[in-house]
Enzyme design. Structure first.
Site, PDB file in Angstrom:
ATOM      1  CB  SER A 113      40.866  43.453  45.281  1.00  0.00           C
ATOM      2  OG  SER A 113      40.506  44.433  44.347  1.00  0.00           O
ATOM      3  CG  HIS A 134      41.711  48.131  48.319  1.00  0.00           C
ATOM      4  ND1 HIS A 134      40.932  47.286  49.072  1.00  0.00           N
ATOM      5  CD2 HIS A 134      41.247  48.022  47.053  1.00  0.00           C
ATOM      6  CE1 HIS A 134      40.049  46.698  48.303  1.00  0.00           C
ATOM      7  NE2 HIS A 134      40.222  47.138  47.067  1.00  0.00           N
ATOM      8  CD  GLU A 146      40.937  46.979  53.075  1.00  0.00           C
ATOM      9  OE1 GLU A 146      40.811  46.724  51.861  1.00  0.00           O
ATOM     10  OE2 GLU A 146      40.543  46.211  53.967  1.00  0.00           O
ATOM     11  CG  ASN A 184      37.754  42.737  48.123  1.00  0.00           C
ATOM     12  OD1 ASN A 184      36.607  42.816  47.672  1.00  0.00           O
ATOM     13  ND2 ASN A 184      38.691  43.596  47.798  1.00  0.00           N
TER      14      ASN A 184
HETATM   15  N1  LIG Z   1      36.892  46.959  40.018  1.00  0.00           N
HETATM   16  C1  LIG Z   1      36.806  47.285  41.290  1.00  0.00           C
HETATM   17  O1  LIG Z   1      35.721  47.550  41.808  1.00  0.00           O
HETATM   18  C2  LIG Z   1      38.057  47.345  42.126  1.00  0.00           C
HETATM   19  C3  LIG Z   1      37.997  47.948  43.390  1.00  0.00           C
HETATM   20  C4  LIG Z   1      39.161  48.068  44.144  1.00  0.00           C
HETATM   21  C5  LIG Z   1      40.352  47.562  43.640  1.00  0.00           C
HETATM   22  N2  LIG Z   1      40.379  46.961  42.406  1.00  0.00           N
HETATM   23  C6  LIG Z   1      41.664  46.460  41.911  1.00  0.00           C
HETATM   24  O2  LIG Z   1      42.181  47.401  40.991  1.00  0.00           O
HETATM   25  C7  LIG Z   1      42.969  46.727  40.005  1.00  0.00           C
HETATM   26  C8  LIG Z   1      42.460  47.079  38.626  1.00  0.00           C
HETATM   27  O3  LIG Z   1      41.087  46.712  38.535  1.00  0.00           O
HETATM   28  P1  LIG Z   1      40.119  47.369  37.437  1.00  0.00           P
HETATM   29  O4  LIG Z   1      38.737  47.076  37.881  1.00  0.00           O
HETATM   30  O5  LIG Z   1      40.539  48.762  37.140  1.00  0.00           O
HETATM   31  O6  LIG Z   1      40.463  46.434  36.173  1.00  0.00           O
HETATM   32  P2  LIG Z   1      40.350  46.785  34.618  1.00  0.00           P
HETATM   33  O7  LIG Z   1      40.293  45.470  33.923  1.00  0.00           O
HETATM   34  O8  LIG Z   1      39.285  47.796  34.369  1.00  0.00           O
HETATM   35  O9  LIG Z   1      41.762  47.502  34.308  1.00  0.00           O
HETATM   36  C9  LIG Z   1      43.005  46.869  34.394  1.00  0.00           C
HETATM   37  C10 LIG Z   1      43.938  47.531  33.393  1.00  0.00           C
HETATM   38  O10 LIG Z   1      45.266  47.034  33.568  1.00  0.00           O
HETATM   39  C11 LIG Z   1      45.893  47.071  32.287  1.00  0.00           C
HETATM   40  N3  LIG Z   1      47.107  46.257  32.336  1.00  0.00           N
HETATM   41  C12 LIG Z   1      47.216  44.906  32.367  1.00  0.00           C
HETATM   42  N4  LIG Z   1      48.516  44.557  32.445  1.00  0.00           N
HETATM   43  C13 LIG Z   1      49.245  45.704  32.455  1.00  0.00           C
HETATM   44  C14 LIG Z   1      50.636  46.003  32.545  1.00  0.00           C
HETATM   45  N5  LIG Z   1      51.539  45.029  32.626  1.00  0.00           N
HETATM   46  N6  LIG Z   1      51.025  47.294  32.535  1.00  0.00           N
HETATM   47  C15 LIG Z   1      50.116  48.298  32.444  1.00  0.00           C
HETATM   48  N7  LIG Z   1      48.778  48.072  32.361  1.00  0.00           N
HETATM   49  C16 LIG Z   1      48.350  46.799  32.384  1.00  0.00           C
HETATM   50  C17 LIG Z   1      44.811  46.562  31.368  1.00  0.00           C
HETATM   51  O11 LIG Z   1      45.086  46.904  30.007  1.00  0.00           O
HETATM   52  C18 LIG Z   1      43.564  47.248  31.931  1.00  0.00           C
HETATM   53  O12 LIG Z   1      43.305  48.471  31.266  1.00  0.00           O
HETATM   54  C19 LIG Z   1      42.918  45.241  40.347  1.00  0.00           C
HETATM   55  O13 LIG Z   1      44.020  44.933  41.147  1.00  0.00           O
HETATM   56  C20 LIG Z   1      41.627  45.149  41.159  1.00  0.00           C
HETATM   57  O14 LIG Z   1      41.622  44.064  42.044  1.00  0.00           O
HETATM   58  C21 LIG Z   1      39.267  46.851  41.640  1.00  0.00           C
END
Ligand SMILES: NC(=O)c1ccc[n+]([C@@H]2O[C@H](COP(=O)([O-])OP(=O)(O)OC[C@H]3O[C@@H](n4cnc5c(N)ncnc54)[C@H](O)[C@@H]3O)[C@@H](O)[C@H]2O)c1
Length: 277
Positions: A113, A134, A146, A184
């Site tokens: 993000s 993204h 994005e 963001n």
């Molecule tokens: N939540 C949103 O609305 C959103 C929107 C766009 C982008 N993002 C981005 O997407 C990414 C993930 O966000 P999310 O909301 O899915 O988070 P989340 O917490 O639901 O999931 C993250 C996952 O990453 C795993 N993880 C951590 N370290 C790891 C590693 N070394 N190897 C493999 N897996 C690992 C965790 O176990 C977890 O299941 C972030 O970069 C976030 O900024 C989130």
């Protein structure tokens, strides 16, 4: 490039959704998460989502899920889409390991993000083949991608990822590699200000969200949206904006931090600004 086999790293809210749309496009997906049980939970969420979509004419859930293979570790593929926690150190480690494992011509994309694509590219030997892809939450529903080019990202890489986004049924829009990119940089200060309004007692959470929904014609209010995104992710993004742009106006609201300290991360933990029993 067609990207027949895609490795999705991180099977949380975003990784699961990304794996789903990539598999629905006919491609083979390997899905890896470091936390035991997460891929299985992700597959259950995908099945529910695909079943709902099938009722509206979407693809056969069994067929789509048949293309998703759980992976205990990173595996070679034509493209990696990384969606692990919003933590630069953890992402850099994933990029470094993927660079050593995936074929030289493979593209390494991040769903980050806010973390600079240029710094993820710098830990690899192929900065021209590193890019931001993204997606938006929920991935199967929202159509924006994005596309963020790092300093060294090649035109070929940007073109291939733009084409892939279109092939997934999404609309790509390109942004430069500045903190928070476009989405963001605009959204997070809006959410943060809503949390300040709550902290200062300007209004209750429901009133803040009603005002934004009805007053600005947003589909959901900023506090409900923060719960959907994850409050830990919101704090992490505000910190990147704060550090990267150097303006105190981007500091995360103390109440936002406090909720994260309390483990109130939003929907994913069952409680944030609202309760999700
Ligand atoms: N939540 C949103 O609305 C959103 C929107 C766009 C982008 N993002 C981005 O997407 C990414 C993930 O966000 P999310 O909301 O899915 O988070 P989340 O917490 O639901 O999931 C993250 C996952 O990453 C795993 N993880 C951590 N370290 C790891 C590693 N070394 N190897 C493999 N897996 C690992 C965790 O176990 C977890 O299941 C972030 O970069 C976030 O900024 C989130």
């Amino acid at each position: 490039m067609r990207f027949e086999h895609v490795l999705v790293v991180g099977a949380g809210q975003m990784g699961g959704g990304i794996a789903q749309v990539v598999a629905a496009s006919g491609r083979r997906v390997s899905l890896h998460d470091a936390a035991p049980g997460t891929v299985e939970r992700g597959l259950e969420t995908m099945r529910k989502s695909l079943t709902r979509l099938a009722e509206k004419g979407g693809p056969d859930p069994d067929e789509v899920l048949g293309r998703v293979e759980p992976a205990d570790d990173l595996v070679p593929a034509d493209l990696m889409i990384e969606a692990v926690v919003e933590d630069a150190r953890i992402k850099e480690d994933v990029f470094q390991r993927a660079d050593g494992l995936l074929p030289g011509e493979a593209i390494l994309a991040s769903n980050t993000s806010s973390i600079p694509i240029t710094s993820l590219a710098a830990v690899t030997s192929r900065p021209d083949r590193v890019i931001g892809m993204h997606f938006f939450n929920p991935v199967p529903v929202l159509t924006l991608v994005e596309v963020i080019r790092g300093l060294e990202t090649s035109d070929e890489t940007a073109a291939a990822i733009t084409e892939l986004a279109r092939d997934l049924g999404k609309t790509p829009a390109e942004a430069r590699d500045f903190p928070g990119f476009v989405s963001n940089r605009i959204l997070m200060p809006f959410i943060n200000e809503a949390v300040y309004a709550l902290m200062e007692g300007v209004a209750e959470a429901e009133a803040i969200d009603t005002i934004a929904k009805l007053g600005f014609a947003h589909p959901m209010g900023p506090l409900a949206l923060a719960d959907l995104i994850g409050l830990d992710t919101c704090v992490a993004i505000m910190e990147v904006l704060h550090e990267g742009l150097g303006d105190p106006k981007y500091a995360p609201c103390p109440l936002l931090r406090q909720y994260v300290q309390a483990g109130r991360l939003g929907r994913k933990s069952g409680r944030g600004f609202y309760d999700y029993p």
